[in-house]
Structure formats: structure tokens, C-alpha cells
Design a protein around this motif. Structure first.
Motif, PDB file in Angstrom:
ATOM      1  N   VAL A  21       4.865  10.640   0.995  1.00 21.54           N
ATOM      2  CA  VAL A  21       4.547   9.255   0.676  1.00 21.54           C
ATOM      3  C   VAL A  21       5.031   8.302   1.769  1.00 21.54           C
ATOM      4  CG1 VAL A  21       4.901   7.395  -0.995  1.00 21.54           C
ATOM      5  CG2 VAL A  21       4.775   9.770  -1.779  1.00 21.54           C
ATOM      6  N   SER A  22       4.208   7.328   2.086  1.00 24.45           N
ATOM      7  CA  SER A  22       4.663   6.212   2.914  1.00 24.45           C
ATOM      8  C   SER A  22       4.269   4.919   2.228  1.00 24.45           C
ATOM      9  CB  SER A  22       4.053   6.284   4.311  1.00 24.45           C
ATOM     10  OG  SER A  22       2.665   6.124   4.252  1.00 24.45           O
ATOM     11  N   VAL A  23       4.993   3.858   2.557  1.00 25.50           N
ATOM     12  CA  VAL A  23       4.689   2.572   1.964  1.00 25.50           C
ATOM     13  C   VAL A  23       4.511   1.534   3.062  1.00 25.50           C
ATOM     14  CG1 VAL A  23       7.104   1.833   1.658  1.00 25.50           C
ATOM     15  CG2 VAL A  23       5.329   0.885   0.179  1.00 25.50           C
ATOM     16  N   SER A  24       3.564   0.647   2.868  1.00 21.58           N
ATOM     17  CA  SER A  24       3.337  -0.458   3.796  1.00 21.58           C
ATOM     18  C   SER A  24       3.423  -1.752   3.016  1.00 21.58           C
ATOM     19  CB  SER A  24       1.941  -0.337   4.421  1.00 21.58           C
ATOM     20  OG  SER A  24       1.832   0.849   5.167  1.00 21.58           O
ATOM     21  N   THR A  25       4.186  -2.681   3.552  1.00 18.78           N
ATOM     22  CA  THR A  25       4.301  -3.984   2.908  1.00 18.78           C
ATOM     23  C   THR A  25       4.219  -5.054   3.993  1.00 18.78           C
ATOM     24  OG1 THR A  25       6.684  -4.162   3.136  1.00 18.78           O
ATOM     25  CG2 THR A  25       5.876  -2.986   1.205  1.00 18.78           C
ATOM     26  N   ALA A  26       4.441  -6.276   3.581  1.00 17.32           N
ATOM     27  CA  ALA A  26       4.372  -7.375   4.545  1.00 17.32           C
ATOM     28  C   ALA A  26       5.468  -7.271   5.596  1.00 17.32           C
ATOM     29  CB  ALA A  26       4.479  -8.709   3.804  1.00 17.32           C
ATOM     30  N   SER A  27       6.541  -6.554   5.288  1.00 23.32           N
ATOM     31  CA  SER A  27       7.658  -6.542   6.237  1.00 23.32           C
ATOM     32  C   SER A  27       7.654  -5.319   7.142  1.00 23.32           C
ATOM     33  CB  SER A  27       8.984  -6.655   5.490  1.00 23.32           C
ATOM     34  OG  SER A  27       9.135  -5.577   4.610  1.00 23.32           O
ATOM     35  N   GLY A  28       6.778  -4.367   6.886  1.00 27.04           N
ATOM     36  CA  GLY A  28       6.739  -3.181   7.731  1.00 27.04           C
ATOM     37  C   GLY A  28       5.777  -2.175   7.154  1.00 27.04           C
ATOM     38  N   VAL A  29       5.179  -1.353   8.030  1.00 25.52           N
ATOM     39  CA  VAL A  29       4.166  -0.415   7.530  1.00 25.52           C
ATOM     40  C   VAL A  29       4.556   1.028   7.775  1.00 25.52           C
ATOM     41  CG1 VAL A  29       2.318  -2.115   7.822  1.00 25.52           C
ATOM     42  CG2 VAL A  29       2.764  -0.459   9.642  1.00 25.52           C
ATOM     43  N   GLU A  30       4.027   1.895   6.897  1.00 26.70           N
ATOM     44  CA  GLU A  30       4.145   3.346   7.037  1.00 26.70           C
ATOM     45  C   GLU A  30       5.586   3.854   6.936  1.00 26.70           C
ATOM     46  OE1 GLU A  30       1.784   4.571  10.442  1.00 26.70           O
ATOM     47  OE2 GLU A  30       0.263   3.068   9.974  1.00 26.70           O
ATOM     48  N   THR A  31       6.388   3.165   6.144  1.00 29.64           N
ATOM     49  CA  THR A  31       7.769   3.588   5.920  1.00 29.64           C
ATOM     50  C   THR A  31       7.814   4.850   5.075  1.00 29.64           C
ATOM     51  OG1 THR A  31       8.458   1.280   5.888  1.00 29.64           O
ATOM     52  CG2 THR A  31      10.014   2.894   4.986  1.00 29.64           C
ATOM     53  N   LYS A  32       8.517   5.870   5.574  1.00 30.86           N
ATOM     54  CA  LYS A  32       8.653   7.115   4.815  1.00 30.86           C
ATOM     55  C   LYS A  32      10.059   7.224   4.226  1.00 30.86           C
ATOM     56  CE  LYS A  32       5.532   9.090   8.169  1.00 30.86           C
ATOM     57  NZ  LYS A  32       5.598   9.781   9.467  1.00 30.86           N
ATOM     58  N   ARG A  33      10.203   8.127   3.289  1.00 33.85           N
ATOM     59  CA  ARG A  33      11.498   8.426   2.701  1.00 33.85           C
ATOM     60  C   ARG A  33      12.427   8.993   3.785  1.00 33.85           C
ATOM     61  NH1 ARG A  33      12.131   6.144  -2.237  1.00 33.85           N
ATOM     62  NH2 ARG A  33      10.571   6.736  -3.755  1.00 33.85           N
ATOM     63  N   PRO A  34      13.728   8.784   3.664  1.00 33.68           N
ATOM     64  CA  PRO A  34      14.669   9.395   4.621  1.00 33.68           C
ATOM     65  C   PRO A  34      14.484  10.918   4.704  1.00 33.68           C
ATOM     66  CG  PRO A  34      15.796   7.766   3.277  1.00 33.68           C
ATOM     67  CD  PRO A  34      14.396   7.908   2.710  1.00 33.68           C
ATOM     68  N   VAL A  38      -1.764  -7.700   2.229  1.00 37.06           N
ATOM     69  CA  VAL A  38      -0.443  -8.194   2.596  1.00 37.06           C
ATOM     70  C   VAL A  38       0.119  -7.453   3.811  1.00 37.06           C
ATOM     71  CG1 VAL A  38       0.937  -6.667   1.143  1.00 37.06           C
ATOM     72  CG2 VAL A  38       1.690  -9.006   1.504  1.00 37.06           C
ATOM     73  N   ILE A  39      -0.431  -6.287   4.122  1.00 38.41           N
ATOM     74  CA  ILE A  39       0.109  -5.503   5.247  1.00 38.41           C
ATOM     75  C   ILE A  39      -0.538  -5.892   6.576  1.00 38.41           C
ATOM     76  CG2 ILE A  39       0.576  -3.549   3.744  1.00 38.41           C
ATOM     77  CD1 ILE A  39      -1.814  -2.099   4.975  1.00 38.41           C
ATOM     78  N   VAL A  81      12.383   5.811   6.859  1.00 37.11           N
ATOM     79  CA  VAL A  81      12.250   6.174   8.271  1.00 37.11           C
ATOM     80  C   VAL A  81      10.865   5.846   8.817  1.00 37.11           C
ATOM     81  CG1 VAL A  81      13.998   7.989   8.084  1.00 37.11           C
ATOM     82  CG2 VAL A  81      11.566   8.577   7.831  1.00 37.11           C
ATOM     83  N   ILE A  88      20.122   8.328   9.039  1.00 34.78           N
ATOM     84  CA  ILE A  88      18.731   8.522   8.597  1.00 34.78           C
ATOM     85  C   ILE A  88      18.509   9.885   7.974  1.00 34.78           C
ATOM     86  CG2 ILE A  88      17.887   6.985  10.397  1.00 34.78           C
ATOM     87  CD1 ILE A  88      16.887   9.442  11.922  1.00 34.78           C
ATOM     88  N   GLN A 145       0.773   5.350   0.258  1.00 36.80           N
ATOM     89  CA  GLN A 145      -0.159   6.383   0.714  1.00 36.80           C
ATOM     90  C   GLN A 145       0.471   7.759   0.616  1.00 36.80           C
ATOM     91  OE1 GLN A 145      -0.688   4.258   4.609  1.00 36.80           O
ATOM     92  NE2 GLN A 145      -2.826   4.780   4.291  1.00 36.80           N
ATOM     93  N   LYS A 177       7.057   0.852  10.901  1.00 36.03           N
ATOM     94  CA  LYS A 177       6.463   0.121  12.019  1.00 36.03           C
ATOM     95  C   LYS A 177       6.253  -1.345  11.654  1.00 36.03           C
ATOM     96  CE  LYS A 177       4.088   4.387  13.113  1.00 36.03           C
ATOM     97  NZ  LYS A 177       2.838   5.068  12.758  1.00 36.03           N
ATOM     98  N   LEU A 214       0.857  -1.189   0.000  1.00 31.51           N
ATOM     99  CA  LEU A 214       0.000   0.000   0.000  1.00 31.51           C
ATOM    100  C   LEU A 214       0.887   1.231   0.000  1.00 31.51           C
ATOM    101  CD1 LEU A 214      -2.886   1.282   0.542  1.00 31.51           C
ATOM    102  CD2 LEU A 214      -2.335   1.084   2.975  1.00 31.51           C
TER     103      LEU A 214
END
Lengths: 341, 341, 341, 341
Positions: free
Chosen positions: D262-275, B236-237, B270, D237, A253, B273, A251
């Protein structure tokens, strides 16, 4: 980049959006503002004084002056078609604000001429160039989240426009949602099905003009992917502009743009932030600059992602379908860019 | 609360959701599990060993045993109607998992009897009791965000159910979206219009059974307010459960439940979660406990917010309408709780 | 796990923290509460009624009753040393709340006996077991963020304790910061240098008893890594418990625990959340359960991460050093677990 | 604002920070760049070509040319004192980058002359003008969070400077923490106590030059309020710039500046933002512009918040105290702006 290499721009329309484009042209080292046309002469003069160039007698004179390499059309929608055609005739590149026109018939009348012409024509779908949306697009294209299953767009303006604006706007689908229809095509490609629901919830102006102030649209693409679009003409929290791309593997966002890095926590609530930036001039400032840069590439004959006349037409076809869907309570099917049922 | 004041519960169905209810009944000082019935005897026995009570020979014996003040129905959907009726006949209060039935005709057949009876009947719409959703509901009711204009629900399961489950599920609208239809009614009251779009994007099981794996539904309420519902059978999330209430004076949002307070920042990204909690047993654990507490009040004759048989029927009517809308490409109108066109 | 396999616990102290432990013991299938002792008899009786067990005549009787496999000491600090010693003498495992004692001399007196004894002794540093802190610890140990350069802890209580509590608390360093000193050792190992600054900013009780209500401590570890600790006896926003581990390759952060998933956005501010959970019983509920589970392993002779008597002593040495640093305005050096200068 | 009303600026130093100031001067309609001086002639010429003005033969010529109303000093630190004095002698306003000098004795030598002169002298503590920090400052001053009890600053650079820079930097306290010392004074007023701890954890250059690469400083103000400052010469970071003001009635926080929405969520972690944004030019771009605007007011004799020579001196006094504290392991007391013990 010396002045001799700069693209000379004529700007038609010195209103709010015209001023944004004038500032953008002045700030880009590859472009210069040389002529400005607007029936409201004082506005044109003040704009030229700030951002460069002289005031032209009329749009027609501006286009045929030989003093501009490209024209930026930021005048009212009903003038767009004729100005694009005049640019084609004069062989001058044109970047026209959306929508091309409110009447698909007029658009289709000009279509063959545009397709036959080698004059660059670009449409002002600035959101494609927003760094956040563009980043999401790149990442979707790269396969980062697998197949795109649902694109969700929320777009709410701070407050409704004046009733006189609504009277000539063509309705919320053609005026406001058209940006989102273009984004749906940008992400999902060809749209084949449109369902729209509209409501008159708060704006007397919308009610008066038979327009909606709140709409929800569901699109289906040829790929099978879907899109949901939520539009409202008001948002007390500030300009609400969010986008999500949900795919099989993740996803992506895009959050609302914070207007400050500060948050406050007190006994009554924690992590309160300042209201969001107010409106599109602030939110999409970078997008306008990048849109112009891309158009410059188009004019120079370089590889360019500028959306064109066809994109403007396709978004209008979806807007028409949404209008009909909302009015008649039916799903509207599109085939080959034409509405069918 | 001494044991003599405790409500004695019979539990029908010792599967996954039955186990949740058993644990909830055991943990509530006002309730005790006294009988369990399930055709799979070993499951019933193990459950009784952990949470109390004996195993009954059959659901019918359980209901008429005189050893239970209330029955919790957590057996497969096709059994619900008959079990509710048996409880009515035995004068035993019943809390039944959703949906009442997949066939509105069977529901309507029982309807008069339910209405005439004084036996408490509640439906297991647990999401009404989720602390976050309930907080938003209270705040909307209190006028904190003005008139509710749009309710937006995203509900995505971690992964599709087995094909054999899909075969008897009644389809995604009656099986999964039904929770969201109830929430829409909870927030917006009577629903008068339903538009639904469905797609088969990833699940071979859905395709095989003529079901959708991804749907988008737009509802319109009698108040004029609207709701959008997004459902997907995979995510998947983790379990994706979000809700937004947009009103004239503000926006209330329910975020996904974090599974950890930890985030990590590195050179490549960064504030990452941990993935979200996996599924409804974890996400709605509190909701099940509060649902039970509210049902206890209902049985005791106290003021209670338990949703009832009518609520279960109304959600099913919307689900039927959504199914028809998605299949026929039309907006379905509801009048007085009945679908019309 | 049948009752015959359960560890039988005696609980000494039926106050607030005693109740937490009683609930935790009752909830763990491997443990049972069999005896409770407290000079306030009614408290002991009510606790036993809720969580099991009988009331013992005295702590001494409880320890030597032969009816307990382990003792949980949750009585006032001055009683800890003697109770631990009594457990050693009786050969009963003991989990004692922090701190061991306020006087390092008394601790050191018991030290040889503890070291010679094979009776399991654990200290109640519950924060080591908080899932978030433990996750960060595991990830630091795994090398995820490279060498740990700075550990930052913020710990603020909702409000200052009563003046009578402060009178016997041993001061903020031995009473409150001691948790953070243990965390610093948990993450960084041996601490070799302590600098502390204290202030009396708001609490008349602290002023009256010569204590600080606000402190800042900087620690240096033998590894070269450092730690900063911020403590305050009040926090209007709720219990403020944050931790950051900054390393050469990344940053791990533990956010405050949200008390709700809901946020609200209005014209005056966006994304406002509910105040944080109030205090340690709520914030560290999971930690108490996991602490007990680890202690059970220790008693059973399995591999266990329970902090021991030495850990309790080491944290006290740091607290003493901090007290001296804050009073004398000097950096205090520690060598081999002893303060030097 | 016509050109005749513009303040004419001379810029001394055409390096990285000089280029920022040149761009800022060119972008402000009230200011114009007329002269540039730098021993590296090509750099001065290229800068003048981009942002306006001619190249002066020397700083001295620039100052006495009669062609500038104000001088911006962006040359190496050792030149600052003499250039400020030359501006005083020439009666030309001066905005000098921090620090004034690395040697407090030289600063104190010039002090009387500055105080007697009516020539405006401002110091480049740009962080005071950062919109987020300034907003927090205003809100603290307004009493929004009650008495300010603790100011916490985290400042980490992306990576250590070259060893040759470290050699002449005056050390991390005078070079890097000096910004934070000024912020502490900005928020808390007079600082009366300084405790600092430094470490050499990763940078061979710091080790070679007897400098620290990581420091923690605790300050106490005359009000009783405290400040903690964390500095590191590296941060994988991105540029880590955070500030918190904790008061009796609330907490104001400044988050790191996101580089993307933008943030990305995948199976390995959610709400990851750019550095995070990389460094000060990007992070404090607005601050430099607002700093200049405030200096223009100062030069025009209007009310202005520009920090002055005394502020530069006071921050250096704290830096000296921190250096001594870290080297000697003592708390250093300051009285009336002078270090004492």
C-alpha cells in the motif's frame, strides 16, 4: 493452544483450492483437519496424509460424523447450496467458497433458513483479508482520505481457464468479477447501479461458451461513490491485482506484488523487475490464513469480520445485473438488494 | 532559419492558454508572433510586449490583415466556429483550441466547407503530442504489446473551475473528457459504443449547473478494444494524469509526472515524494511545443500528424453520446460517426 | 526588466559548457550576452549569432572592454587563474567554471588578492543549485532528518572522455570528484579526513595517463558526519547521479532523473523504464539557470548563495588529499583547510 | 520423505536466532529437531515443546548422544570453536552461526583439524541464500552485467544492541560487517585490500566500549573490482538492507523489502509507503530456510553451496583488517588470506 481446544475441520473438496485450505488449517494452531471428502479418493487420501485427518465416505458422512466442529466447502459450485444446507441441519459451522450458487433463485430459496439458523455461515471472499486491501479498507474507514469517491480495481488472471471450466463457471461476472463485486460492497456499501461492458477478444473458449474474456464494470453505491472494475482472463505480465481508493483528501493504492526485490538496469532499459507472482495461491496466501482465523472467531462466538451468506448473495445479485447490463446495453438499477429497471 | 522563413502567427485570445501558445510561438525558431487580438486590450498588449507582435483591432482584422500566415485560436469556445470559417475565407491556416463548438449541429454546418477547402485546419488536442503518450502510441502501433485490448485513462484536475466557467463549459464530457475521447480515438480508432456514468460528489457549482464533477466512461472501438476513462474535477494530490495501454503481449504505463527527484523516509513512512505538478501548463509544456511544430509542418505542406477538424468533430460526437448515456442510463451506439440507438 | 537594467555578460570559451552558459544568459531576462571570446573564432561567432553579442579579439580585450559587467569563464582550466586575476584587476565580476586550477600553489598565490578585493568571484559548482540537491540541503538544514550521519553520492558519467582530455584533466579527483567534494562541504561543512581508493578497470586512456577510471572516497567532517563518494567514468545505463542523506531521524534520497514517464511490462520483466538522461547538460539544465540567477544577486550586492573562490580552493585541497590517499594507501588528515599527516 | 529419512538435528542455543533455526528445522520435511541444549532450561523446554525434540543435559551430551545427525550451533560466539571441535570429534555435521570466533588465533588453531576431517562444517552466512541476493549473484556470474566493477552494500540495523552485548560482540566489524565481508567475497572472490573508517555518532554504548556505531569500508578484490560497505547501528526507517552490483554492462539492485503493497498520496506528499520490515528475522526468513536446505545437501554428500569454515575464517580476517584500518588510518593489504603491510 492444546489439541483439545482446536477446532476440528472437515474439508469437502481436495482440489487446488482445497489444498490451500488444508495447508492453512494445518498451519493454524487453533485448527486441525480431521476429515476430508472428495469423490477422487486418491486426492483426498494424499491430502489427508500431508495435512492430517482421515478420508470420509462422503460429504454427507463428513458433515454428520460428529467429528467436525466446522466444514470448509471447496467443492464445485453446484454442490455449495446443498452442502451449506446440510451443515445447517447438522448444526455444524460452514465456511463456503464463493459463489454460493450460480442461480439466485436457489440462493433465495435457502435464504430464510440461513437467517433463522444460529449456525455460523461464512463465505470465502478471501480478498477482504488480504493485508494490503484490508489496510486500505481500515484507512478509508478511518477517514484518512476523506469521502471515498472512486474505487478502482484491476484484476487479470495469468491465462484463461480450460473451456470445460468455462462451460460450468456461470460466466466471468459470476466466476471472476464476483470477488470485485464483494470488494466494492466492502468499501462502498450498498450498490444501486450496475453498468457492464464485455468483449470476446482472445479466448476461443469464451467465444464458444458465449462468455466474455474481458469486461469493464462501473458501479454506483447508495453513498454516491462509484467503482470501476477491469477484468481480463489473461495477463502476460503475471497476475495483475491492483486496487485504488480515491477520496476527497487522498489516494490509497495497492501495487502488484513484486516477485523479487531485484531490478536490473542496462543500456536498453532501467529498473526492470521480475514478472509478478503468478496466481492467487501465491498472491493471497496470507489472505487465506487470515480468512480462516476470522472464521475461527465466528465459530467461537467472538466478534468477527467474516463475510456471510448475505454477502455472497449480494455479490451474486450484482453479477447477475452486470451480466444483464452487458448483454442488453442498459444500466441496471438495484433496490434493496433486488434488481429493478 | 532566418526571420523571412518564419511563419507569422496571429493569436486570438490572450488568456491563460493564449499565453502558453504565445510563449511557444516565441520559443520556436520557425515561428513568430506578429498580431494579437483580445477584447481585453491590456492583456493583449502585455502579451505582445513579452512575446512579440502588435495588437490587432479585432479578430477579423487580424485574420484579414495579410500579416499572418497562420492563426491560433485560443478564445472562448463559442467563437471558434466563426473564427475557423473566417480563416477558411481568408485562406489563412488555423490551429484552434478544442472543442470546435459545443453544438454538433453548428460543427456539421461548417463541415462541408472545411472538407472542400485546402486551408490547413488543426485542432488543439495537445495530449497527442505529450512525449510519454506519444511514445506509448508509437510502441502500441509498432506491435510491442500485441493487440490493444484496453486503454485506461485517469484524468483529474487539481480543483473545480469557477461556477461561471461551468455555466458555459458544455459540461464535463465536452469540456474535460473530450481530451480523453480524442486519445481513445488516437489509440483505438473508431469508437462504436459509449457508456457513461456521472456523479455530483463535491462541487456545488456542478450541482447548480446540472453538471457532473466525477465521471466514468467506457468506450468500445470497432476493433473490439475498449477504453475506460475516469475524470474528476478535483485531486488533492495534484494533477493526476495517467494512461495505461494493456495488450495481449504487455502493458505500457504512463506515470504521473514527479515534481521532484527527492523522496524522504522516516519512521512514519518511506519513499514519500513531493506532490505532483499542479496543472496542465506545467504537465503538458512539451506537448504544446510539439503540437506547434507539427502544425508548422502541416502549414508548410509537409507530412504532419496534426489532428484536424474531423478529429474535433468525432470527439464531440463521443462527448454528446456520453452525456446522453449518463443522463438516460443507456449504452449509446455510434455508426459512421453518428449516434444511433 | 528593461535592457538598461540587464547585466552585460562576457563569455570566455565557446565550447560545450560555454554554449550552455550562453543559452542560460540569453534566457534570463536579467542578463544579456554582449561579448564572446574564443581562440576558435568560428565557434565564437556562431555562438554570438545564436545568443547575442559580438566576438571580442581576446579574453583580455573582453575583460577590459568596459562593455561587460560580469565575465563567465568557461575556457580550459589552465587559463582560469589568470582570467580571474584579470577580472579582479579590471573590477569586473567573474563566475568561473570549476576547478580554479589543478595546482593548489597557484591557487594559494592568488588567494590573498581575491580576499582583499571587493570584486565578486563565484565558482561554478552548479550541483549546489540542482533543485533536488538543493531541496535535500534545505531539508537537512531544517532538521527534518536530524543530525546528518552519512552523505552518499554516486556519480557516473556515460563514458570516459578522450585520452587527450584526460592528459590535461588533473585526474579524476580534481576533474570529476571535485563536484562531489564540494557537495560534501555543502552538506557537512569542514572536511577533516580523506580516504580514497582508485582503480583502472576499463579505460585504456586512464591507464595510459596514470589516472583512475573508478574511485571510491570516504570523507569525515569536523561534525563527525561522513560522506561516501563513488565515481566511475562509464555507465552503460546513462548518467548515474544519485545522492542520499542519512540522518538520525530519516533518509532523503535523490533518484536518477527519468527520461520518460513511460514504463513497459512484458512476460520477461515488468516496469522497465527508458534509460536515464544522457549527461550533465540535460540533467543539470535547471541548475545552470539557478546558478546564474544566484550569481546575478551576488553581482547586484544582494544576499547570495554563490560558492566562492574559497569553496573552489577547499574542494581542490580535498581532491589533492584524495589523490595522495589513493596513491599512498593512507588516510589524509586536513587541518584548517591544509593537508597534514 | 518419511521420518526415517529425516536428518535429526540437535540445536545448541535457544535464544532468538536459535528459535528461528528451530522453526526452520521443523518446517523442512527433510529435517527434524530431536535435541535442544541451552543453559537456560526453561527456554530450551519451551522451544522443544513448540518445535519438537527433547532437552539435552548439555551441549556435549547432545553432540555425543548418537541421536543427532547434525548440530546447529546458535549459542554465544565464544562457545563456537569448542562446539565445532566437539562435533568434529563426534563425527557429527555442524552448521555454526557466524562468526567462528572473535580471535583469529583460535580459528587458525582449529583450522588444520577442520581441513583434515571429513565431517561437514558450514557457517551461517544466511545472506548468501537470500533469494534477492542469490539472484543478483547468479546474474553477475552469468555475465548479465559484464565485469563486476563495484559492489555496494548498505546495512543498517533498526537500533543499537544493548551495551552488554556490545561488550562481548568483538566490535561492529566482526559482529555486523562480517556478513557484508562474506558477501563481498561471495561476489568478488579474494579481497586484497581493506580501508575502513569508523565513527561514534549516536550510541553511548559504542562509545563506552570503544566501538563504532557507524562505519564505511572499501574493499579491493584480486580481480580489481571494489566493494563499498556502509553499516550503521540504527535506522529510524526500519531495517535498511540494500545491495547494488555495478558492472560494465549494467546495474543490478536489491531494494529494501516493502512491508506492505500500500502507498498513500495526499496533499502533503505522494506515494508514501509503510516503514520497512523491522529486522533480520522477517527480512531473511526465506534465507534461513534455504540455508538449511543447502546444509542438508552438504550433509547428504550432494553438491552444495554452503559456505564453510574457510569462508568464516576469511571474513574474520577482513574484519580484523578493517578494525586495524579504522584504528590506525591505513589501508591494510591482505595476501593469501593473511594481513600484511
Amino acid at each position: 493452544m492444546g489439541p483439545s481446544d482446536q477446532l476440528r475441520f472437515g474439508l469437502i473438496g481436495a482440489g487446488r483450492i482445497g489444498q490451500v485450505h488444508a495447508a492453512t488449517i494445518a498451519a493454524n494452531p487453533e485448527t486441525a483437519l480431521t476429515l476430508v471428502a472428495d469423490p477422487f479418493l486418491a486426492g483426498a487420501e494424499s491430502l489427508a496424509a500431508r495435512f492430517g485427518g482421515r478420508v470420509a465416505d462422503s460429504p454427507q458422512h463428513l458433515i454428520t460424523s460428529g467429528e467436525v466442529d466446522a466444514v470448509l466447502v471447496a467443492s464445485p459450485t453446484p454442490t455449495h447450496i446443498d452442502l451449506i444446507e446440510a451443515c445447517l441441519d447438522a448444526g455444524v459451522a460452514v465456511l463456503c467458497e464463493k459463489p454460493i450458487d450460480l442461480d439466485i433463485a436457489r440462493v433465495d430459496q435457502l435464504l430464510p433458513k440461513v437467517r433463522e439458523s444460529s449456525v455460523p455461515v461464512a463465505l470465502g471472499f478471501n480478498q477482504r483479508f488480504d493485508p494490503a486491501f484490508a489496510d486500505v479498507h481500515r484507512r478509508v474507514e478511518s477517514g484518512e482520505i476523506g469521502d471515498l469517491e472512486l474505487l478502482s480495481i484491476v484484476s487479470r488472471d495469468p491465462g484463461p481457464p480450460p473451456a470445460e471450466y468455462l462451460a460450468v463457471s456461470g460466466g466471468i461476472f459470476r466466476d471472476m468479477a464476483i470477488h470485485d463485486f464483494d470488494m466494492a460492497r466492502f468499501f462502498l456499501g450498498e450498490i444501486v447501479e450496475v453498468s457492464a461492458v464485455g468483449a470476446q477478444l482472445f479466448d476461443p473458449g469464451a467465444r464458444e461458451h458465449g462468455d466474455f474474456d474481458s469486461v469493464v464494470v462501473t458501479l454506483r453505491a447508495a453513498t454516491g461513490g462509484m467503482a470501476t472494475i477491469v477484468n481480463s482472463r489473461h495477463s502476460v505480465i503475471g497476475y495483475d491485482q491492483r486496487l485504488e481508493a480515491f477520496g476527497a483528501a487522498g489516494l490509497l493504492q495497492v501495487a502488484n506484488a513484486p516477485s523479487s526485490l531485484v531490478s536490473v538496469s542496462t543500456a536498453s532499459g532501467v529498473e526492470t523487475k521480475r514478472p509478478y507472482l503468478d496466481f492467487f495461491l501465491e498472491r493471497y496466501a496470507d489472505a487465506y490464513a487470515l480468512e480462516l482465523a476470522e472464521f475461527v472467531k465466528l465459530v467461537r462466538g467472538e466478534a468477527s469480520n467474516s463475510p456471510g451468506f448475505d454477502d455472497g448473495r449480494a455479490a451474486l445479485v450484482i453479477a447477475d445485473a452486470a451480466q444483464r447490463s452487458a448483454e442488453e446495453g442498459v444500466v441496471v438499477h438495484l433496490e434493496g438488494g433486488w434488481s429493478s429497471r
